[in-house]
Design a protein around this motif. Structure first.
Motif, short mmCIF file in Angstrom:
data_model
loop_
_atom_site.label_atom_id
_atom_site.label_comp_id
_atom_site.label_asym_id
_atom_site.label_seq_id
_atom_site.Cartn_x
_atom_site.Cartn_y
_atom_site.Cartn_z
N GLY A 267 0.78 -1.22 0.00
CA GLY A 267 0.00 0.00 0.00
C GLY A 267 0.81 1.27 0.00
N VAL A 268 2.11 1.19 -0.27
CA VAL A 268 2.95 2.39 -0.31
C VAL A 268 2.64 3.18 -1.58
CG1 VAL A 268 5.33 3.24 -0.37
CG2 VAL A 268 4.74 1.25 1.03
N ASN A 269 2.56 4.49 -1.45
CA ASN A 269 2.25 5.36 -2.56
C ASN A 269 3.34 5.29 -3.64
OD1 ASN A 269 2.17 8.05 -4.10
ND2 ASN A 269 0.29 8.15 -2.89
N LEU A 270 2.90 5.37 -4.90
CA LEU A 270 3.85 5.29 -6.02
C LEU A 270 4.89 6.41 -5.98
CD1 LEU A 270 1.75 4.31 -9.18
CD2 LEU A 270 3.65 3.04 -8.18
N ILE A 271 4.55 7.55 -5.42
CA ILE A 271 5.49 8.67 -5.34
C ILE A 271 6.70 8.27 -4.49
CG2 ILE A 271 5.84 11.04 -4.55
CD1 ILE A 271 4.15 10.86 -7.03
N TYR A 272 6.44 7.62 -3.36
CA TYR A 272 7.53 7.20 -2.49
C TYR A 272 8.36 6.09 -3.14
CZ TYR A 272 4.78 9.76 0.97
OH TYR A 272 4.09 10.74 1.62
N ILE A 273 7.69 5.20 -3.86
CA ILE A 273 8.43 4.13 -4.56
C ILE A 273 9.31 4.74 -5.65
CG2 ILE A 273 8.19 2.03 -5.94
CD1 ILE A 273 5.53 1.52 -4.57
N ARG A 274 8.79 5.75 -6.35
CA ARG A 274 9.59 6.45 -7.37
C ARG A 274 10.85 7.04 -6.76
NH1 ARG A 274 7.72 12.27 -8.99
NH2 ARG A 274 8.54 12.45 -6.86
N ASP A 275 10.70 7.71 -5.63
CA ASP A 275 11.86 8.34 -4.99
C ASP A 275 12.85 7.30 -4.49
OD1 ASP A 275 10.69 10.76 -5.50
OD2 ASP A 275 9.86 11.02 -3.48
N LEU A 276 12.35 6.19 -3.98
CA LEU A 276 13.24 5.13 -3.50
C LEU A 276 14.06 4.55 -4.63
CD1 LEU A 276 13.98 3.12 -1.09
CD2 LEU A 276 12.31 1.59 -2.14
N LEU A 277 13.42 4.32 -5.78
CA LEU A 277 14.10 3.70 -6.91
C LEU A 277 14.95 4.68 -7.70
CD1 LEU A 277 11.28 1.34 -8.25
CD2 LEU A 277 13.13 0.79 -6.67
N GLY A 278 14.72 5.98 -7.50
CA GLY A 278 15.48 6.98 -8.23
C GLY A 278 14.98 7.21 -9.63
N HIS A 279 13.68 6.98 -9.86
CA HIS A 279 13.10 7.24 -11.18
C HIS A 279 12.88 8.75 -11.35
CE1 HIS A 279 11.29 2.92 -11.44
NE2 HIS A 279 12.55 2.97 -11.81
N VAL A 280 13.11 9.24 -12.55
CA VAL A 280 12.88 10.65 -12.83
C VAL A 280 11.39 10.93 -13.02
CG1 VAL A 280 13.35 12.53 -14.45
CG2 VAL A 280 15.16 10.91 -13.87
N ASP A 281 10.70 10.03 -13.68
CA ASP A 281 9.30 10.22 -14.04
C ASP A 281 8.45 9.15 -13.37
OD1 ASP A 281 6.85 10.70 -15.20
OD2 ASP A 281 7.67 11.07 -17.21
N SER A 283 5.86 7.88 -14.47
CA SER A 283 5.38 6.92 -15.46
C SER A 283 6.26 5.67 -15.50
CB SER A 283 5.31 7.57 -16.85
OG SER A 283 6.59 7.99 -17.28
N THR A 284 7.53 5.84 -15.18
CA THR A 284 8.43 4.67 -15.13
C THR A 284 8.05 3.75 -13.99
OG1 THR A 284 10.20 6.10 -15.96
CG2 THR A 284 10.84 3.96 -15.08
N THR A 285 7.64 4.33 -12.87
CA THR A 285 7.26 3.54 -11.70
C THR A 285 5.91 2.87 -11.89
OG1 THR A 285 8.36 5.32 -10.47
CG2 THR A 285 7.28 3.63 -9.18
N GLU A 286 5.08 3.42 -12.75
CA GLU A 286 3.73 2.88 -12.94
C GLU A 286 3.72 1.48 -13.55
OE1 GLU A 286 1.83 5.86 -15.25
OE2 GLU A 286 1.28 7.10 -13.53
N ILE A 287 4.87 1.04 -14.09
CA ILE A 287 4.91 -0.31 -14.65
C ILE A 287 4.62 -1.35 -13.59
CG2 ILE A 287 6.53 0.33 -16.48
CD1 ILE A 287 8.73 -1.04 -14.84
N TYR A 288 4.96 -1.05 -12.33
CA TYR A 288 4.71 -2.02 -11.26
C TYR A 288 3.22 -2.12 -10.96
CZ TYR A 288 9.73 -1.53 -10.77
OH TYR A 288 11.07 -1.50 -11.03
N ALA A 289 2.53 -0.98 -11.02
CA ALA A 289 1.08 -1.01 -10.81
C ALA A 289 0.39 -1.79 -11.92
CB ALA A 289 0.53 0.41 -10.72
N ARG A 290 0.87 -1.63 -13.16
CA ARG A 290 0.27 -2.36 -14.29
C ARG A 290 0.57 -3.84 -14.22
NH1 ARG A 290 1.95 2.41 -17.11
NH2 ARG A 290 3.88 1.41 -17.75
N ALA A 291 1.71 -4.19 -13.59
CA ALA A 291 2.12 -5.60 -13.58
C ALA A 291 1.50 -6.40 -12.44
CB ALA A 291 3.65 -5.68 -13.47
#
Length: 328
Positions: A267-281, A283-291
């Motif tokens: 249930g962690v927000n995608l914004i926090y996951i993006r920052d953890l992974l170091g994604h710039v956008d 949309s790159t992190t959203e692949i996990y939600a789609r998968a």
């Protein structure tokens, strides 16, 4: 022109990493091989006018047919050539038309790769394989735990120095990723304990060791990405002997995907996951939600109650239906 591009423009003006420079270097090494071996062009006689659209199209096809490179690799090589042509059209305006034609070569459509990740049980089984009675086993467990816990790229992990770790509260690791961007990633309690014991055991707290690699090989040199792959595959093979649920191919990047998927499922927000992974956008992190099919299933169950009832009649007992089928 190519020498200036690789030695001055990319590292100096663009400030790209050494890995990026090596990627460009390998692309043009293959291009020169193609010119020499296939086109029978002497490298010392090559001129900028020779690097035209037909040559590049032939080179990309050669990568696919002769070297059996996938579509993604072909596109990556073409992107490197596009980058050089953007540089060359400014440095050599006379060849502007030729460079524009090369830049017009489109990327090939490639199937999007699936996001491979491990289940929590599979991850626990892999992390249970290192022999903790040996110093190398304790190092390997710390390495793999840190790789998963931080969601780091393998290059980010091997580039870690002692000074990049802060064990005082709140404990964090400073990772340097693509584009030389740095980010602070918090450490979970178990990984913090493992890392502290590891650094104590290998005496990595002394002032003279602050610039030393955090993880070293047996020769006390910096651990390489190939070394991390070898360590991971060793324990994956052992885990597969215990359980068939372990995937056939597990890479360090799979652990990064696994961390992202586990956070999303928690249930962690995608914004926090993006920052953890170091994604710039994002949309790159959203692949996990789609998968994540399990999240999709739960969302659909919550939003729309199923119209079907669990005790449906058995069709084989419908005499009128059976009679109609016999007459069909």
């Amino acid at each position: 022109m190519l020498s200036k591009y690789l030695t001055s423009y990319l590292p100096g003006r663009r400030n790209v990493s050494s890995n990026t420079v090596r990627s460009y270097r390998d692309t043009f090494r293959l291009l020169l091989m193609y010119c020499q071996d296939v086109r029978k062009l002497r490298i010392e006689k090559l001129a900028l006018k020779d690097i035209d659209e037909p040559l590049i199209v032939g080179f990309i096809d050669w990568l696919g047919h002769e070297r059996h490179n996938g579509t993604t690799t072909q596109n990556q090589r073409l992107a490197c050539i596009h980058g050089f042509c953007r540089y060359a059209q400014i440095e050599d305006p006379v060849g502007l038309l030729s460079y524009q034609r090369v830049l017009s070569i489109p990327m090939k459509k490639a199937a999007k790769p699936t996001v491979n990740h491990l289940t929590p049980d599979a991850l626990k089984l892999i992390l249970a394989q290192p022999d903790l009675s040996k110093a190398s086993g304790r190092r390997d467990l710390t390495l793999l735990s840190l790789l998963y816990d931080t969601g780091a790229r393998v290059q980010e992990l091997v580039d870690l120095k002692v000074r990049d770790v802060r064990l005082e509260a709140p404990p964090v690791v400073i990772l340097t990723g693509k584009g030389r961007k740095t980010r602070q990633v918090p450490l979970m309690p178990n990984t913090h304990t493992l890392l502290k014991r590891y650094m104590d055991e290998f005496h990595l707290f002394r002032d003279v060791s602050q610039d030393n690699p955090l993880f070293m090989n047996r020769m006390h040199g910096k651990l390489t990405t190939e070394g991390v792959n070898f360590i991971l595959n060793k324990y994956v093979s052992r885990a597969r002997e215990v359980s068939v649920t372990i995937p056939e191919r597990v890479t360090p990047h799979v652990l990064r995907h696994t961390k992202a998927m586990h956070l999303l499922q928690a249930g962690v927000n995608l914004i926090y996951i993006r920052d953890l992974l170091g994604h710039v956008d994002i949309s790159t992190t959203e692949i996990y939600a789609r998968a994540d099919t399990e999240l999709k299933r739960k969302a659909l169950e919550t939003a729309y109650p199923s119209p079907t009832v669990p005790d449906l009649p058995e069709w084989s007992q419908d005499e009128s239906l059976l009679a109609w089928l016999d007459k069909l």
